[in-house]
Motif scaffolding. Sequence first.
Motif, short mmCIF file in Angstrom:
data_model
loop_
_atom_site.label_atom_id
_atom_site.label_comp_id
_atom_site.label_asym_id
_atom_site.label_seq_id
_atom_site.Cartn_x
_atom_site.Cartn_y
_atom_site.Cartn_z
N SER A 165 0.83 -1.21 0.00
CA SER A 165 0.00 0.00 0.00
C SER A 165 0.86 1.25 0.00
O SER A 165 0.56 2.24 -0.69
N SER A 168 2.40 1.87 -3.37
CA SER A 168 1.40 2.21 -4.39
C SER A 168 0.95 3.67 -4.26
O SER A 168 0.27 4.18 -5.14
N PRO A 198 -5.71 2.13 -1.73
CA PRO A 198 -4.49 1.69 -1.03
C PRO A 198 -4.62 1.73 0.49
O PRO A 198 -3.97 0.94 1.18
#
Length: 320
Positions: A165, A168, A198
């Motif tokens: 996450s 990203s 995310p």
Amino acid sequence: MDLLVDRNYTAVTEFILLGLTDDPILRITLFVIILCIYLVTISGNLSTIILIRLSSELHHPMYFFLSNLAFADIGFSFSVTPNMLVNFLVEENTISYVACGIQLGSTGLFGAIECFLLAAMAYDRFVAIRNPLLYSTKMSTQVCIQLLVVVYTGGFINAFFFSVSFFSLFFCGSNRVNHFFCDFAPLVELSCFDVSVPAVAPSFCAGAIIVFSVFVIAVSYIYILITILKMRSTEGRYKAFSTCTSHLTAVTLYFGTIFFIYVMPKSIYSTDQNKVVSVLYMVVTPVLNPLIYSLRNNEIKGALKRLLSRKIFFSEIFYL
């Protein structure tokens, strides 16, 4: 600010951790205090692992999990505290984009491992008090190893979600993180684009781990309490309950601070309060766990005395 040009955006490649305070005197004071805490954390937890390893009388499931809890505390503290100490000594503490992601993943790893271990230890106490005659069967070495595999798998899954996450997210504006480490929430606030997707995965994963761990601990202690109340002997009740006090204290400290940070609405506390509570569960709790389990546990105190007496005995023979 070190920036990398990417099409029409400038991507942040390092972050500035703002730390706990800007007061130079307070920074030096906190440096000394937290350095002492860190040294005691490493030495205390390492001593716990070595003591359990060397003392055959401590080769039981409860201490097997306790040694892993000590390892998790060392990892948790090592992930954050050294960088935090540097922050007290420099004007501007920078951390690279990759290092920030690694720190976030490692805190997610050891944080989840600690949650699962506390749940496993609660289950261990439940079996020991509820079914003492079947304890050695239900908590065999194979069962303990299987539980430990689940614990570490859950930790790596949590770390994976947080790391993926983080990487990203796209950072193209300010790189000033209002915290003393790379926590997920302040990093999300710095992201340039929509972060709903995310941010959901790690939040859901961490939330599920906390809920599951608290559920296992709560159910275990409900049954433990019922079993203790059914005991006719006052001495038996006291002995059964005394085996749980250290674990209950550790659970209260750890989950109490987590509840404040991740469960309570953010509108009722400030970022500075969040930092202080984060210090409690990331810096203070790891140093308290070995103290709690050693000071309130007669078996550990007895094993330590026997180990020290053996060392003194052999040292006297050596010098003779």
